[in-house]
Design a protein around this motif. Structure first.
Motif, PDB file in Angstrom:
ATOM      1  N   PRO B   5       0.806  -1.232   0.000  1.00 16.60           N
ATOM      2  CA  PRO B   5       0.000   0.000   0.000  1.00 16.60           C
ATOM      3  C   PRO B   5       0.837   1.280   0.000  1.00 16.60           C
ATOM      4  O   PRO B   5       0.432   2.289  -0.578  1.00 16.60           O
ATOM      5  CB  PRO B   5      -0.818  -0.092   1.289  1.00 16.60           C
ATOM      6  CG  PRO B   5      -0.371  -1.289   2.021  1.00 16.60           C
ATOM      7  CD  PRO B   5       0.517  -2.100   1.145  1.00 16.60           C
ATOM      8  N   ILE B   6       2.018   1.209   0.631  1.00 15.65           N
ATOM      9  CA  ILE B   6       2.857   2.413   0.667  1.00 15.65           C
ATOM     10  C   ILE B   6       3.398   2.717  -0.725  1.00 15.65           C
ATOM     11  O   ILE B   6       3.377   3.863  -1.174  1.00 15.65           O
ATOM     12  CB  ILE B   6       3.992   2.228   1.686  1.00 15.65           C
ATOM     13  CG1 ILE B   6       3.363   2.174   3.073  1.00 15.65           C
ATOM     14  CG2 ILE B   6       5.015   3.344   1.600  1.00 15.65           C
ATOM     15  CD1 ILE B   6       4.295   1.865   4.164  1.00 15.65           C
ATOM     16  N   GLN B   9       0.522   4.086  -2.785  1.00 20.14           N
ATOM     17  CA  GLN B   9       0.175   5.459  -2.425  1.00 20.14           C
ATOM     18  C   GLN B   9       1.243   6.456  -2.890  1.00 20.14           C
ATOM     19  O   GLN B   9       0.940   7.505  -3.449  1.00 20.14           O
ATOM     20  CB  GLN B   9      -0.015   5.536  -0.905  1.00 20.14           C
ATOM     21  CG  GLN B   9      -0.334   6.899  -0.357  1.00 20.14           C
ATOM     22  CD  GLN B   9       0.826   7.465   0.443  1.00 20.14           C
ATOM     23  OE1 GLN B   9       1.627   6.730   0.991  1.00 20.14           O
ATOM     24  NE2 GLN B   9       0.930   8.759   0.492  1.00 20.14           N
ATOM     25  N   LYS B  12       1.157   6.863  -6.659  1.00 15.77           N
ATOM     26  CA  LYS B  12       0.011   7.688  -7.053  1.00 15.77           C
ATOM     27  C   LYS B  12       0.323   9.173  -6.833  1.00 15.77           C
ATOM     28  O   LYS B  12       0.100   9.994  -7.707  1.00 15.77           O
ATOM     29  CB  LYS B  12      -1.209   7.276  -6.219  1.00 15.77           C
ATOM     30  CG  LYS B  12      -2.514   7.822  -6.742  1.00 15.77           C
ATOM     31  CD  LYS B  12      -3.656   7.430  -5.836  1.00 15.77           C
ATOM     32  CE  LYS B  12      -4.191   6.056  -6.141  1.00 15.77           C
ATOM     33  NZ  LYS B  12      -5.321   5.690  -5.279  1.00 15.77           N
ATOM     34  N   ALA B  13       0.884   9.449  -5.665  1.00 20.53           N
ATOM     35  CA  ALA B  13       1.181  10.843  -5.330  1.00 20.53           C
ATOM     36  C   ALA B  13       2.272  11.404  -6.235  1.00 20.53           C
ATOM     37  O   ALA B  13       2.167  12.544  -6.706  1.00 20.53           O
ATOM     38  CB  ALA B  13       1.586  10.943  -3.864  1.00 20.53           C
ATOM     39  N   ARG B  16       1.227  12.147  -9.781  1.00 21.81           N
ATOM     40  CA  ARG B  16       0.360  13.310  -9.867  1.00 21.81           C
ATOM     41  C   ARG B  16       1.150  14.620  -9.737  1.00 21.81           C
ATOM     42  O   ARG B  16       0.704  15.666 -10.147  1.00 21.81           O
ATOM     43  CB  ARG B  16      -0.640  13.209  -8.711  1.00 21.81           C
ATOM     44  CG  ARG B  16      -1.958  13.821  -8.972  1.00 21.81           C
ATOM     45  CD  ARG B  16      -2.774  13.652  -7.737  1.00 21.81           C
ATOM     46  NE  ARG B  16      -3.647  12.509  -7.798  1.00 21.81           N
ATOM     47  CZ  ARG B  16      -4.158  11.911  -6.734  1.00 21.81           C
ATOM     48  NH1 ARG B  16      -3.828  12.318  -5.536  1.00 21.81           N
ATOM     49  NH2 ARG B  16      -4.988  10.919  -6.852  1.00 21.81           N
ATOM     50  N   GLU B  87       7.748  10.792   6.887  1.00 19.28           N
ATOM     51  CA  GLU B  87       6.561  10.209   7.537  1.00 19.28           C
ATOM     52  C   GLU B  87       6.584  10.534   9.029  1.00 19.28           C
ATOM     53  O   GLU B  87       5.544  10.811   9.626  1.00 19.28           O
ATOM     54  CB  GLU B  87       6.543   8.682   7.359  1.00 19.28           C
ATOM     55  CG  GLU B  87       6.403   8.197   5.942  1.00 19.28           C
ATOM     56  CD  GLU B  87       5.017   8.405   5.362  1.00 19.28           C
ATOM     57  OE1 GLU B  87       4.097   8.742   6.104  1.00 19.28           O
ATOM     58  OE2 GLU B  87       4.873   8.251   4.136  1.00 19.28           O
ATOM     59  N   THR B  92       2.836  10.394  10.517  1.00 21.77           N
ATOM     60  CA  THR B  92       2.039   9.311   9.949  1.00 21.77           C
ATOM     61  C   THR B  92       2.725   7.959  10.153  1.00 21.77           C
ATOM     62  O   THR B  92       2.083   6.925   9.960  1.00 21.77           O
ATOM     63  CB  THR B  92       1.803   9.539   8.438  1.00 21.77           C
ATOM     64  OG1 THR B  92       3.020   9.990   7.853  1.00 21.77           O
ATOM     65  CG2 THR B  92       0.734  10.563   8.190  1.00 21.77           C
TER      66      THR B  92
END
Lengths: 316, 296
Positions: B5-6, B9, B12-13, B16, B87, B92
């Motif tokens: 998932p990291i 994510q 994706k970031a 973008r 992080e 986070t």
């Protein structure tokens, strides 16, 4: 049930936790209160397995954190005192990211995310970037994030800090709703009146120890505080102090500037008699009031180490 | 297939963001300008002298490959140095550690995200590197080996960045530390080897043989591995002049039976593993550490 027994933690020379005990019953909305540096965050970080205690144990639903941290984590949703958000993600993406962190993916993650966003009132913001949310919205998003894996326990570290009154109210309503749904919630805060409104149980921690624990009613009834009388005197205080020393129902006398704080065991008639005797002795009194008994008062009394100058103290 | 998932994510970031296309554009612009200028100078030389030196076309290959290698060494610590500390700064990391993710998931997710950008750079630069095919002299397997060398270097330097990021709290400090470690790996080992070479000359004059072991330190050096790969492909070109004597000495002594770059790759992969293990250990909360497992 969350049970903490004899928790001790020392950072260098600072004793953060000094034999703390705590019991949070299932379905409770437990207010964890204490002044800054009392050990609230250390306790919470120990519960969620981010800190190792030097001594003692933490058991969540019968599972010890030290033995099975992952099993415990699956039962807990954690909301820290900071937001912990990714500004460059959309609200729905943020939720789905944390769902994936719990192994929930695809349609299940999306549905769960939508349900929670609706519950916290952010459904219409799902396609907004987190960056564009207000402080209150971010906090609600964090709450939704903490619930993504449907935990039994929700642990929140000062979640309402910095929120405006309306947002705080909305937040409290959501917590009440969650509690009604059967979640056990532990919420730490130093905004005491707020906790008094929503909590079923309360624990007051000070200097790493649990100084009071029980239901709200129990705490208010059990605490032997006999809320002090605040006497404001113009001029010389010594005649008043002499009378107070001799009075059988006066338990403690503290001086705070021009005021005298009197621990008084009597009822209203006794209060009136005391006032009368002071006036008759020529003491110039411009204020005589019994402090209100509320959680704030109790908290201040429990955690006040500086206090005033105690000039008199009786036993029994 | 379950995707970290990291990594998902982060990808994706970064896809973008404006940063990624800018890095790819600048990286390839620098390479293209260097390659075209080098080519232009070679063609001008041919026009002036009417003499074609095919070895100079190999020089173009070495030059472009060396520039790309140096660019990678500069870019990777910047990409990975702030990944975990970032992080931590956003607070986070604690949230991730309270999920089902292990510290290893976090570390490998971050490394994969950083390396995917680097691999994008490597792949996107392939057309520029392929200019050499116009004149020949370098085969596809040679270029493939060069790309493998880049990948191993990227993994090592990326692991260094991740480790620094896991060990240090602030991203700026972690990034600076990552550059420092890379500098020690590249320049530090060369310096030690040169000092040892000088010492050897003195001891040889004195009648005894000098130490060879400092040369083995160069197994940790990605630049020496790179030079060794290039030397094997095109002979002693002056891609990285500082390294040529050292690589020459390694070949002269026939260290590791001439399998220097292969051994060097293995050593660097092992080092990457060690850095990543240490990073995982740093990220794992003390309460979950078990001796030897580092939260894996």
């Amino acid at each position: 049930m969350l049970r903490i027994e004899n928790l001790k933690k020392v950072f260098g020379k600072t004793v953060a936790l000094d034999g703390l005990n705590m019991l949070v019953q299932d379905g409770a909305l437990y207010g964890f209160v204490g002044p800054n540096g009392a050990g609230k965050t250390t306790t919470i970080r120990t519960i969620i397995g981010l800190l190792t205690p030097d001594e003692g144990s933490v058991a969540v639903d019968g599972v010890y954190v030290e033995q099975s941290p992952r099993k415990v984590m699956s039962k807990i949703g954690y909301v820290p005192d900071s937001f912990g958000v990714y500004d460059n993600l959309k609200v729905s993406e943020y939720m789905e990211f944390f769902a994936a962190c719990y192994g929930i993916t695809g349609l299940k993650a999306r549905k769960r995310s939508e349900t929670l966003l609706e519950q916290v009132g952010l459904y219409d913001k799902a396609d907004f970037y987190v960056e564009g949310l207000s402080r209150g919205m971010k906090q609600r998003l964090c709450l939704a994030r903490a619930l993504i894996h449907n935990p039994l326990f929700l642990i929140m570290d000062e979640p309402t800090a910095g929120l405006d009154p309306r947002t705080r109210y909305e937040f409290k309503e959501i917590l009440k709703e969650l509690c009604a749904q059967g979640k056990t919630i532990l919420i730490s805060s130093h905004i005491l009146p707020e906790l008094a409104e929503i909590c079923t149980d309360i624990g007051v921690v000070d200097q790493g120890r649990m100084v009071f624990e029980g239901s709200m009613e129990e705490i208010l009834s059990q605490i032997n505080v006999s809320c002090p009388i605040l006497i404001s005197i113009a001029g010389d205080q010594s005649p008043a102090l002499r009378i107070l020393r001799e009075h059988p129902q006066v338990e403690t006398v503290s001086i705070r500037g021009d005021d005298i704080l009197v621990g008084f065991g009597g009822d209203k008639k006794d209060e009136a008699a005391l006032l009368q005797s002071l006036v008759e002795a020529g003491v110039q009194i411009y204020g005589f009031v019994r402090e209100r008994r509320n959680l704030e008062t109790v908290f201040m009394q429990i955690t006040d180490h500086s206090g005033g100058e105690v000039v008199l103290s009786y036993e029994g | 297939m379950k995707v970290n998932p990291i990594y998902h994510q982060e990808s994706k970031a970064s896809a973008r963001s404006f940063k990624l296309p800018m890095i790819v554009l600048l990286f390839n612009c620098v390479l293209a300008v260097v390659a075209l200028l080098d080519m232009y100078s070679m063609i001008t030389q041919v026009r002036l002298t009417a003499e074609i030196q095919y070895s100079s076309f190999l020089g173009l290959y070495v030059f472009v490959a060396a520039v790309e290698f140096v660019l990678l060494l500069f870019i990777i610590p910047g990409l990975t140095g702030g990944s975990i500390s970032g992080e931590r700064e956003r607070q986070t990391l604690d949230l991730m550690l309270t999920t089902r993710l292990t510290a290893a998931d976090i570390v490998f997710g971050k490394l994969a995200a950083g390396l995917s950008t680097v691999f994008l750079l490597i792949v996107s630069s392939f057309p520029i590197l392929s200019l050499v095919f116009i004149y020949g002299g370098v085969t596809m397997p040679d270029v493939g080996l060069l790309l493998l060398c880049y990948v191993v270097t990227a993994v090592l330097v990326g692991s260094v960045g991740i480790f620094c990021s896991a060990a240090l709290k602030r991203s700026t400090v972690a990034t600076a530390a990552a550059y420092a470690v890379v500098l020690v790996l590249v320049a530090g080992t060369i310096m030690v080897s040169y000092l040892a070479e000088g010492f050897e000359e003195i001891t040889t004059l004195a009648g005894s043989s000098g130490p060879v072991w400092p040369l083995y330190l160069l197994l940790c050096n990605p630049a020496v591995m790179f030079q060794s790969v290039l030397t094997g492909q095109v002979g002693n070109e002056e891609g990285m002049a500082l390294l040529t004597p050292l690589v020459g000495r390694i070949r002269e002594l026939d260290l590791l039976d001439g399998r220097w770059w292969e051994c060097s790759m293995l050593v660097q992969i092992a080092m990457s593993g060690a850095f990543l293990w240490a990073a995982v250990r740093q990220v794992t909360p003390r309460s979950r550490r078990k001796k030897g497992t580092a939260g894996l």
